[in-house]
Motif scaffolding. Structure first.
Motif, PDB file in Angstrom:
ATOM      1  N   LEU A  90      35.483  35.693  39.023  1.00 23.30           N
ATOM      2  CA  LEU A  90      35.658  34.608  39.981  1.00 23.30           C
ATOM      3  C   LEU A  90      35.260  35.059  41.370  1.00 23.30           C
ATOM      4  CD1 LEU A  90      39.255  33.565  38.919  1.00 23.30           C
ATOM      5  CD2 LEU A  90      37.078  32.857  37.955  1.00 23.30           C
ATOM      6  N   ILE A 146      37.946  27.134  30.786  1.00 25.32           N
ATOM      7  CA  ILE A 146      39.035  26.511  31.572  1.00 25.32           C
ATOM      8  C   ILE A 146      40.387  26.913  30.977  1.00 25.32           C
ATOM      9  CG2 ILE A 146      40.079  24.343  32.351  1.00 25.32           C
ATOM     10  CD1 ILE A 146      37.271  23.089  32.266  1.00 25.32           C
ATOM     11  N   HIS A 185      44.081  27.535  35.474  1.00 27.44           N
ATOM     12  CA  HIS A 185      43.135  26.737  36.265  1.00 27.44           C
ATOM     13  C   HIS A 185      43.651  25.315  36.467  1.00 27.44           C
ATOM     14  CE1 HIS A 185      39.693  29.579  34.860  1.00 27.44           C
ATOM     15  NE2 HIS A 185      40.297  30.041  35.933  1.00 27.44           N
ATOM     16  N   ARG A 212      41.940  24.442  39.813  1.00 26.35           N
ATOM     17  CA  ARG A 212      40.675  25.183  39.848  1.00 26.35           C
ATOM     18  C   ARG A 212      39.875  24.999  38.560  1.00 26.35           C
ATOM     19  NH1 ARG A 212      40.266  29.032  43.951  1.00 26.35           N
ATOM     20  NH2 ARG A 212      42.025  28.822  45.356  1.00 26.35           N
ATOM     21  N   SER A 213      40.181  23.927  37.822  1.00 26.72           N
ATOM     22  CA  SER A 213      39.474  23.714  36.557  1.00 26.72           C
ATOM     23  C   SER A 213      38.095  23.112  36.758  1.00 26.72           C
ATOM     24  CB  SER A 213      40.277  22.749  35.684  1.00 26.72           C
ATOM     25  OG  SER A 213      40.266  21.470  36.294  1.00 26.72           O
ATOM     26  N   PRO A 245      34.864  26.911  36.467  1.00 24.38           N
ATOM     27  CA  PRO A 245      36.285  27.231  36.281  1.00 24.38           C
ATOM     28  C   PRO A 245      36.735  28.418  37.140  1.00 24.38           C
ATOM     29  CG  PRO A 245      35.216  26.858  34.174  1.00 24.38           C
ATOM     30  CD  PRO A 245      34.132  26.826  35.203  1.00 24.38           C
ATOM     31  N   GLY A 246      37.802  28.207  37.884  1.00 20.86           N
ATOM     32  CA  GLY A 246      38.426  29.287  38.652  1.00 20.86           C
ATOM     33  C   GLY A 246      37.827  29.529  40.018  1.00 20.86           C
ATOM     34  N   TYR A 296      39.374  25.635  44.724  1.00 21.50           N
ATOM     35  CA  TYR A 296      40.470  24.669  44.631  1.00 21.50           C
ATOM     36  C   TYR A 296      39.906  23.260  44.847  1.00 21.50           C
ATOM     37  CZ  TYR A 296      44.541  22.077  46.515  1.00 21.50           C
ATOM     38  OH  TYR A 296      45.512  21.151  46.790  1.00 21.50           O
ATOM     39  N   ASN A 341      43.989  17.447  36.101  1.00 19.00           N
ATOM     40  CA  ASN A 341      44.598  18.713  35.678  1.00 19.00           C
ATOM     41  C   ASN A 341      45.998  18.507  35.121  1.00 19.00           C
ATOM     42  OD1 ASN A 341      42.434  20.420  36.461  1.00 19.00           O
ATOM     43  ND2 ASN A 341      43.063  20.172  38.597  1.00 19.00           N
TER      44      ASN A 341
END
Ligand code: HEL
Length: 417
Positions: free
Chosen positions: A25, A137, A141, A146-147, A190-191, A194, A200
């Motif tokens: 990440l 994901i 996440h 953060r997905s 993913p990750g 934000y 989510n």
């Protein structure tokens, strides 16, 4: 062996960093849990009342706040809770708490993690096979936004009143909401970053139902509402009514000067586990305080939940696992969540030691200035009348921001943080 608290925090921070780096990440700044807040600052209730009045001046029919701390409970109300009957705002009344629901959902899911029924860093598809188009994901996440799953509600409510009327009596399945999200491009790998999304916490609800084999309502009831003895808190989806004494919600149309829309009755099916809980000020105080005191989660899970990353450039706002942290101008850090659903703005926050808590609401929405004004209750309640020493205040407040400036509400910012 019991690991001392300070070492546990260091371990959590290290583990999070390692996990982030191992996952390839973008480097993140990890802010660990705040030290226990031992201040005994008395709340500035005149300041709280002024913030409530400011929310009314910005278009809320009424507003209220309830503070609970070592010196006892203090509450303030202004205006009305029902425009038809003229009934005054009442701190015993129930209302829709919107995304504060996300903290309830997060608590339930983290309890399931504690029970080893799922892992925070496992792919969501492990538990909900083929639900998401990307096996990278993870559960974490979802909880940290953060997905990259798009927030389908942006399009849904692009036009405020028509958008609301189109869904107020609709009952969606979770799958339908996920499909709406997946029909849009994803917002981040993913990750990586934000990107707040109701989707989510829809998936969090699906996970809870899959792992418990029961509706989410039962999980909230068994794991939070009953143990804390909450009698005014409920997840009533898809019922449209709020039973008992309640606050009526009034939505501002987009058109200047148009009449307020009474938005009290709705299914809230567009949000479900992302936003459909009803509660009261006292019970929100109880919930956020009990959470911070460790009555709902183990120390390790609470550390995970309160390990946050910044969400705004000024670095006064942070997000953990279904939990916000606001750093106030006096240096005090408060944890909780905000909520916006049609007709209702909510703030529910506690200090990290759970000794002081504040719940505030105004019965309007789509009126950012009213929400920002309501946010002023946090500064008044937690920072009190006395100004902190200049060095402390300077380190926590964004440069150029006056000590007591209310934090702008999330949707009032140019970008969604
Ligand atoms: S938005 C938020 C807040 N969250 C998110 C969630 C919640 N609420 C929603 O997604 C509802 C959005 C529509 C609300 C509506 C209004 O003001 O009633 N606005 C419009 O229709 C605008 N066209 C991030 C602010 C949170 O604080 O976490 O609650």
């Amino acid at each position: 062996m019991t690991v001392p608290l300070s070492s546990r925090r260091r371990l959590t921070v290290c583990a999070t960093l390692i996990a982030a780096l191992a996952g390839g990440l973008a480097p993140l700044t990890i802010a660990s849990a705040a030290p226990v807040d031992t201040r005994t600052t008395a709340p500035d209730m005149a300041g709280v009342a002024a913030a409530l009045k400011a929310a009314m001046a910005e278009g809320a029919p009424g507003a209220m706040a309830r503070y609970s701390g070592p010196g006892g409970v203090e509450a303030r109300t202004v205006g009305i809770r029902d425009r038809k009957s003229g009934a005054a705002m009442d701190t015993r009344a129930r209302f829709r708490i919107g995304s504060v629901t996300k903290t309830f959902s997060s608590v339930v899911l983290l309890q399931l993690v504690e029970e080893r029924r799922l892992k925070l860093d496992a792919p969501v598809n492990t538990y909900l096979p083929r639900l998401l188009p990307d096996n990278r994901i993870t559960v974490r996440h979802l909880l940290t936004h953060r997905s990259g799953l798009a927030d389908y509600t942006n399009a849904m409510f692009e036009q405020t009143v028509p958008g609301f009327e189109a869904v107020r009596n609709r009952v969606f399945s979770y799958q339908e909401l996920v499909d709406l999200s997946l029909a849009e491009p994803r917002t981040t790998e993913p990750g990586v970053s934000y990107q707040y999304s109701n989707a989510n916490f829809v998936v969090v609800g699906m996970l809870i139902e899959k792992l418990t084999g029961r509706p989410v309502a039962e999980a909230y009831q068994r794991r939070i509402i009953k143990p804390l003895g909450l009698h005014n808190t409920a997840y009533v989806h898809p019922n449209t009514r709020i039973k008992g004494t309640h606050v009526r919600g009034y939505l501002h149309p987009d058109e200047a000067g148009a009449r307020l829309v009474d938005s009290t009755e709705q299914t809230l099916s567009w949000a479900q586990s992302a936003g459909a809980v009803i509660s009261s000020p006292a019970e929100l105080n109880t919930f956020t305080s009990a959470l911070m005191r460790g009555r709902l989660l183990s120390p390790a899970m609470l550390d995970a939940m309160t390990t946050v990353t910044p969400t705004d450039p000024a670095r006064t706002r942070f997000y953990g696992l279904g939990l916000r942290r606001y750093d106030l101008s006096c240096g005090t850090r408060v944890y909780g969540h905000t909520g916006t659903v049609q007709g209702y703005y909510t703030y529910a926050f506690s200090t990290r030691d759970g000794r002081r808590s504040l719940a505030a609401m105004a019965n309007t929405s789509n009126r950012g200035a009213a929400n920002t004004a309501l946010g002023g209750t946090l500064e008044a309640a937690f920072c009190g009348k006395k100004r902190a020493p200049a060095s402390t205040a300077r380190s926590a407040a964004p440069s150029g921001t006056p000590d007591r400036a209310p934090l702008p509400a999330e949707r009032d910012l140019p970008e969604r943080h």
